[in-house]
Design a protein around this motif. Structure first.
Motif, PDB file in Angstrom:
ATOM      1  N   SER B  97      -2.262   7.367 -13.365  1.00  0.00           N
ATOM      2  CA  SER B  97      -3.320   6.432 -12.655  1.00  0.00           C
ATOM      3  C   SER B  97      -3.088   6.732 -11.083  1.00  0.00           C
ATOM      4  O   SER B  97      -4.142   5.788 -10.267  1.00  0.00           O
ATOM      5  N   GLY B  98      -2.836   8.077 -10.593  1.00  0.00           N
ATOM      6  CA  GLY B  98      -3.332   8.570  -9.180  1.00  0.00           C
ATOM      7  C   GLY B  98      -3.139   7.080  -8.232  1.00  0.00           C
ATOM      8  O   GLY B  98      -3.833   7.505  -7.059  1.00  0.00           O
ATOM      9  N   GLU B  99      -2.559   6.537  -8.039  1.00  0.00           N
ATOM     10  CA  GLU B  99      -2.692   5.568  -7.409  1.00  0.00           C
ATOM     11  C   GLU B  99      -0.767   5.768  -6.400  1.00  0.00           C
ATOM     12  O   GLU B  99      -0.666   4.980  -5.315  1.00  0.00           O
ATOM     13  N   ILE B 138      11.093   1.882  -4.447  1.00  0.00           N
ATOM     14  CA  ILE B 138      10.658   1.963  -5.397  1.00  0.00           C
ATOM     15  C   ILE B 138      11.216   1.642  -6.782  1.00  0.00           C
ATOM     16  O   ILE B 138      10.808   2.529  -7.259  1.00  0.00           O
ATOM     17  N   ILE B 168       8.702  -2.979  -8.877  1.00  0.00           N
ATOM     18  CA  ILE B 168       6.920  -2.719  -9.438  1.00  0.00           C
ATOM     19  C   ILE B 168       6.558  -4.323  -9.996  1.00  0.00           C
ATOM     20  O   ILE B 168       7.351  -5.470  -9.906  1.00  0.00           O
ATOM     21  N   ALA B 169       5.289  -4.594  -9.423  1.00  0.00           N
ATOM     22  CA  ALA B 169       4.892  -6.085  -9.354  1.00  0.00           C
ATOM     23  C   ALA B 169       5.221  -6.731 -11.518  1.00  0.00           C
ATOM     24  O   ALA B 169       3.999  -6.256 -11.944  1.00  0.00           O
ATOM     25  N   TYR B 170       5.808  -7.521 -11.422  1.00  0.00           N
ATOM     26  CA  TYR B 170       5.004  -8.258 -12.780  1.00  0.00           C
ATOM     27  C   TYR B 170       4.150  -9.335 -12.265  1.00  0.00           C
ATOM     28  O   TYR B 170       3.557  -9.456 -11.321  1.00  0.00           O
ATOM     29  N   LEU B 172      -0.145 -10.764 -14.471  1.00  0.00           N
ATOM     30  CA  LEU B 172      -0.800 -10.017 -15.784  1.00  0.00           C
ATOM     31  C   LEU B 172      -1.498  -8.542 -16.160  1.00  0.00           C
ATOM     32  O   LEU B 172      -1.640  -8.471 -14.832  1.00  0.00           O
ATOM     33  N   PRO B 173      -1.406  -8.192 -16.731  1.00  0.00           N
ATOM     34  CA  PRO B 173      -1.754  -7.207 -17.172  1.00  0.00           C
ATOM     35  C   PRO B 173      -3.091  -7.231 -17.466  1.00  0.00           C
ATOM     36  O   PRO B 173      -4.175  -8.039 -17.834  1.00  0.00           O
ATOM     37  N   VAL B 174      -3.772  -6.182 -16.535  1.00  0.00           N
ATOM     38  CA  VAL B 174      -5.066  -5.931 -16.682  1.00  0.00           C
ATOM     39  C   VAL B 174      -6.227  -6.290 -17.886  1.00  0.00           C
ATOM     40  O   VAL B 174      -5.713  -5.829 -18.936  1.00  0.00           O
TER      41      VAL B 174
ATOM     42  N   THR E 185      -3.475  -1.198 -14.257  1.00  0.00           N
ATOM     43  CA  THR E 185      -2.517  -2.423 -14.726  1.00  0.00           C
ATOM     44  C   THR E 185      -1.262  -1.438 -14.678  1.00  0.00           C
ATOM     45  O   THR E 185      -0.893  -1.813 -12.731  1.00  0.00           O
ATOM     46  N   LEU E 186      -0.820   0.167 -14.537  1.00  0.00           N
ATOM     47  CA  LEU E 186       0.042   0.432 -13.592  1.00  0.00           C
ATOM     48  C   LEU E 186       0.082   0.784 -12.225  1.00  0.00           C
ATOM     49  O   LEU E 186       0.811  -0.215 -11.519  1.00  0.00           O
ATOM     50  N   GLY E 187      -1.313   1.361 -11.621  1.00  0.00           N
ATOM     51  CA  GLY E 187      -1.278   2.099 -10.638  1.00  0.00           C
ATOM     52  C   GLY E 187      -1.817  -0.073  -9.265  1.00  0.00           C
ATOM     53  O   GLY E 187      -1.375  -0.467  -8.616  1.00  0.00           O
ATOM     54  N   ARG E 188      -2.016  -1.475 -10.451  1.00  0.00           N
ATOM     55  CA  ARG E 188      -1.867  -2.670  -9.548  1.00  0.00           C
ATOM     56  C   ARG E 188      -0.165  -3.414  -9.594  1.00  0.00           C
ATOM     57  O   ARG E 188      -0.186  -3.473  -8.659  1.00  0.00           O
ATOM     58  N   ALA E 189       0.261  -2.601 -10.237  1.00  0.00           N
ATOM     59  CA  ALA E 189       2.115  -2.496 -10.588  1.00  0.00           C
ATOM     60  C   ALA E 189       2.775  -2.157  -9.616  1.00  0.00           C
ATOM     61  O   ALA E 189       3.495  -2.445  -8.345  1.00  0.00           O
ATOM     62  N   LEU E 190       1.974  -1.039  -8.890  1.00  0.00           N
ATOM     63  CA  LEU E 190       2.667  -0.471  -8.005  1.00  0.00           C
ATOM     64  C   LEU E 190       2.516  -1.092  -6.713  1.00  0.00           C
ATOM     65  O   LEU E 190       3.148  -0.600  -5.744  1.00  0.00           O
TER      66      LEU E 190
END
Ligand code: ZN
Ligand code: ZN
Ligand code: ZN
Ligand code: ZN
Ligand code: ZN
Ligand code: ZN
Lengths: 247, 203, 203, 203, 203, 247
Positions: B97-99, B138, B168-170, B172-174, E185-190
């Motif tokens: 994810s590179g984040e 996290i 980690i956020a719950y 809606l998936p993208v 989605t994973l990036g956003r969740a993190l």
């Protein structure tokens, strides 16, 4: 017209994800235990509904060629998020694993479903989830026909035994026993648990010190009568758990 | 007809692999039979070499072939941030994810009493000494009931140590439509909503 | 993060297996990583030994570890009956049904021009000399378009040689309801119906 | 929030339909809400008109809107051939195959003691007088246990009357691979094989 | 054989419904044929009554059978919070989650130039006067490209009016495994992770 | 309301069974080419309908997470059983493989579908399926924008070339060519095939001897312009085939 789809509603008591991304679930429903597969489910919307302890309505598709029915749709009917809490989680597992062992596929039982569902709700809400777990485990065993002998010694049939049966989880007379007798509250509990209502039992919980003995008896009884129950590690977690979850 | 023993042995070994049923094992065996010898030898060597070279990083328990894994030994990583995941595959997913620029800690499982997995079967104990250096942990275990239970357990364990714990956020998936989200996800997505524009003059 | 080369190599080899996608290959690799060394060594040996020991029977092209396969060398088999199948797995399936006592001939494929498979790529030529001993050839290729095309091709080839040629029955599978059968199957099931009781005084 | 009663009623009625899963009924209701009034009225009328106009043919018990169904009243049909099926849908399936030119007889069910369906609950009695004209009766009930039991029952009933009785073929459905066929079907497909070219000098 | 026109009409109408596949419409029609007349009439009436009674709420455009919908007329609702959703079904989904006590606004669609849907085709204009009472607007359109575009459009529109605008959380849905989440989605969740326990003396 | 299920109707131009028993099919439909998976399909009722060259109506289910849509239902709308006959089979493959290569997913084209479906019907019924295969291959290429140059030499642009282009399958002038000129019927065919109607072309088939040249030109043209087409082995089967299928 015989249909190959059927709608069922039940609680997920097992969930397994295969490396191919299929979700295999076991549901306890009023129409019996059902095992089914959601192909590719882990990547799709079924993944959310088909979670452990979720109450779900599913559409099942069955062909005579396939062993496992396929889950086509799943709608959540109820979730009990508190079951993830460390002080509740092991007892939810225990009730689910026991139900999985005690009830067979194709065995219609609304009572079993109601008892299990009630137990799970109790574990999720009650301030003393451990006590709910202990009582409901005995209730599930009793419903499935596994009734501990408490009126007579498990070895010699002598009346009114009062000592622990360290192998079988039932009761021994003073002659057959190698351990001191159970405390009065534990004895009363073991004699009454299958006779009294859940409500009545809830009102008179055992003290912390007495529970160890009751748990030990339950564990031995299940091990001998039902077989390996892996949540065993969980149901004694109060003895071992570094967190000492119970407040 | 008796089946050749080496065919039977191969089918048996293949059917031990996860997700490979008996029918698939048989088809795989026949497929392998049709491959050139070099391909089989390459697969066989890859198996042995992977087993010989790979082990878990002694710090984060990620898979590595070095003394310490690539992430733990990378000086550019933010060492005050530890992301706790279930499996080595999750590290790969997050890296993709590179984040994320912090470190990891791989539990190698989730707490699941009915599968005989208690906290003591996971790499939880070695996480604790790492927390002295950490600013934030996290909890990135999955959002299944088991993943959530494991996160709650860790939260209770770490909280008293005075480290910021985040989950980690719950949501809606993208690419998701609301109608496909169950109500638990939806409730979490609503309560976790992010303000994107503020009222008032300060804006 | 760079992945360890031996992990990358293992994932690459695994993803070459049929039906193993890149995600599954990664999961398999991680699973294998968690297994004891002996299990990996056993799988690795099973692969090499199967490749070393197994070959096709020079008569029927079934898989065997002997000079001649178990069926071809069994004197109790009816040698005037040859059942032609697509793959070695089909031999196993038919043997399991317990209904067949003749010999086999394995084509190792079906004619499929778009996959570059013409008749010359299958073991058709070695079938012809076997026909001199045969009374009947059962074409038991699958009932797909490709299997049917291969059967028709063989029929045209064998017919002039004066051997009885028969085709495995099309019809409803056991346990099937008509409404789930498509019309092609249904038409075949009707035209292939079997008389079970005869009219008339002879009865 | 309370849902409007007419919405609740619609969802309830829709979810009674077979094959409508728990999510579908609600989606259908909202979909219908967005359609123009005429579409809803057309669907509603189609339901009522179908119920009003359709009934079973007094001869063969197929669905029809005429005195006698289209097949029974078609003079070009072979009246000496009667195909016995479970349900009206089976007639449509067979007609679509284009392989059949005889008449039908629809039982409207199968014998299933477990579900309380004995022979007297099916349209078996009206079949008997039709047999005087018939040369052959094809038992085309499904190959399920119940369909098979019903076929055997009818065979016993019809055999003494001196009519040829035949059974729809068991075998591989179109598109079937041997490997995936169950053993019973495979055994039947082999034993029911059809000769397609004969040996011998006449050829 | 010609099918009775009223049967054909019913199958055609049923197959127009969303989620009804080609096989289902025919099965549904035959199923309906076998039902008692009262059941058909009840379904037919349910359709007509739903269409007659239901309309959109003039305030929030939710479905209702009253002058004003149940949510808008409920005095216990928090009238300073408006949740903007795509479809009436989304209201039901959110209500079922039990996590929300504010009001709604149903757009009846998303901006989708490809399908010819611009902002003027949605119920956006009637939202604006409602904002004077509002403290926060939650944009709960889906996380699809169209839902996201609609949310951005609304944000630009509402921001200058000085109302807090928030967006439903992106993240892992319940039951999600990291490994199967897409990278975005994973990036956003993190990045959207929620602190659940704070470091420091205040604790 | 956007739905994740869609009903589509098209012809199966590829079918692949995975070891896990899934069927992966490519359909050519009037709405474009579609690739989808029927999970576990080989064991279920979908297996019959999802066969090569079958015209099927399918219900597809698509989630944004999955690459491939899932086939949920499939009903046969038409089958052409004669396509399995040795003299027709290779040409059905050729048309299907060409269509698969020429048309992309998401490219809406009723014309492409109609042309392919018509070609398949022709191959299944016409007494000269080889001729249908040859003509319809050129028609499919033309529709996809691959039009052989026949008015001018492919090398030097000289007008009215008449010689074979052994590499590119077009035409060369007498100066650029190394081979003798095409026969008049072959030249006429190559010049007219994209201009005349299918019906007109069907009425004037090339003689057997001339077809080799036309097939060779087609094969080279496809190899250079489109890429590898494996049915190539099939389309020359008349030259090699031991059965000499053409009567
Ligand atoms: Zn005793
Ligand atoms: Zn490390
Ligand atoms: Zn052999
Ligand atoms: Zn009739
Ligand atoms: Zn309203
Ligand atoms: Zn030139």
């Amino acid at each position: 017209m015989s249909s190959r789809t059927a709608n069922r509603s039940g609680i997920v008591i097992r969930r397994h994800v295969t490396p191919a991304g299929d979700i295999i679930v076991t549901l306890l429903t009023p129409q019996g235990k059902i095992k089914a597969i959601a192909r590719g489910g882990v990547r799709g919307p079924l993944s959310s509904a088909l979670n452990l302890f979720h109450h779900v309505a599913v559409q099942l598709y069955q062909t005579p060629q396939a062993d496992l029915g396929t889950v086509r749709q799943a709608a959540l009917e109820g979730a009990l998020p508190t079951l993830s809490e460390p002080e509740r989680y092991p007892y939810a597992h225990l009730l689910a694993e026991l139900s999985d062992q005690l009830f067979q596929e194709g065995e219609f039982s609304e009572t079993a479903f109601d008892l299990f569902a009630g137990g799970l709700r109790g574990v999720s809400r009650h301030p003393d989830p451990e006590w709910v777990g202990l009582v409901m485990s005995y209730k599930l065993l009793g419903l499935a026909g596994f009734v501990p002998r408490v009126a007579r010694c498990a070895h010699c049939d002598e009346a009114d035994p009062a000592h622990p049966d360290p192998l079988g989880g039932q009761l021994l007379c003073s002659r057959c026993a190698s351990q001191p007798p159970h405390s009065e509250p534990v004895l009363t509990f073991m004699r009454q648990v299958l006779r009294q209502s859940v409500r009545a039992l809830m009102e008179h919980p055992l003290e912390d010190a007495d529970r160890d003995a009751a748990w030990r008896a339950l564990e031995r009884f299940v091990a001998v009568q039902v077989g390996t129950v892996r949540s065993a590690a969980g149901w004694r977690s109060r003895l071992q758990d570094g967190l000492r979850a119970r407040a | 007809m008796k089946y050749p023993p080496s065919l039977v042995a191969l089918i048996r070994e293949l059917s031990r692999l996860p997700g490979i049923g008996p029918k698939s094992a048989q088809r795989l065996a026949f497929h392998l039979f049709e491959q050139p010898r070099e391909d089989i030898e390459r697969l066989s060597s890859a198996l042995l070499e992977a087993k010989r070279d790979l082990h878990t990083c002694p710090i984060c328990f990620n898979i590595t072939d070095a003394d310490v894994c690539d992430v733990c030994s990378d000086p550019s990583r933010d060492r005050t941030l530890i992301c706790v995941v279930e499996e080595p595959g999750d590290v790969i997913a997050i890296e993709r994810s590179g984040e994320y620029q912090g470190l990891y800690h791989v539990l190698h499982g989730v707490i699941s009493p009915m599968n005989g997995v208690g906290p003591e079967r996971l790499y939880i104990k070695p996480l604790l000494p790492r927390l002295s250096e950490a600013r934030e942990v996290i909890l990135a275990t999955g959002t299944t009931v088991e993943g959530e239970a494991t996160a709650l357990y860790l939260q209770r364990l770490i909280e008293p140590l005075g480290v910021t714990v985040s989950r980690i956020a719950y949501g809606l998936p993208v690419g998701g439509a609301l109608e496909y989200a169950d109500e638990v996800t939806l409730g979490r997505a609503l309560s976790g909503r992010q303000t994107i524009a503020n009222r008032g003059p300060a804006k």
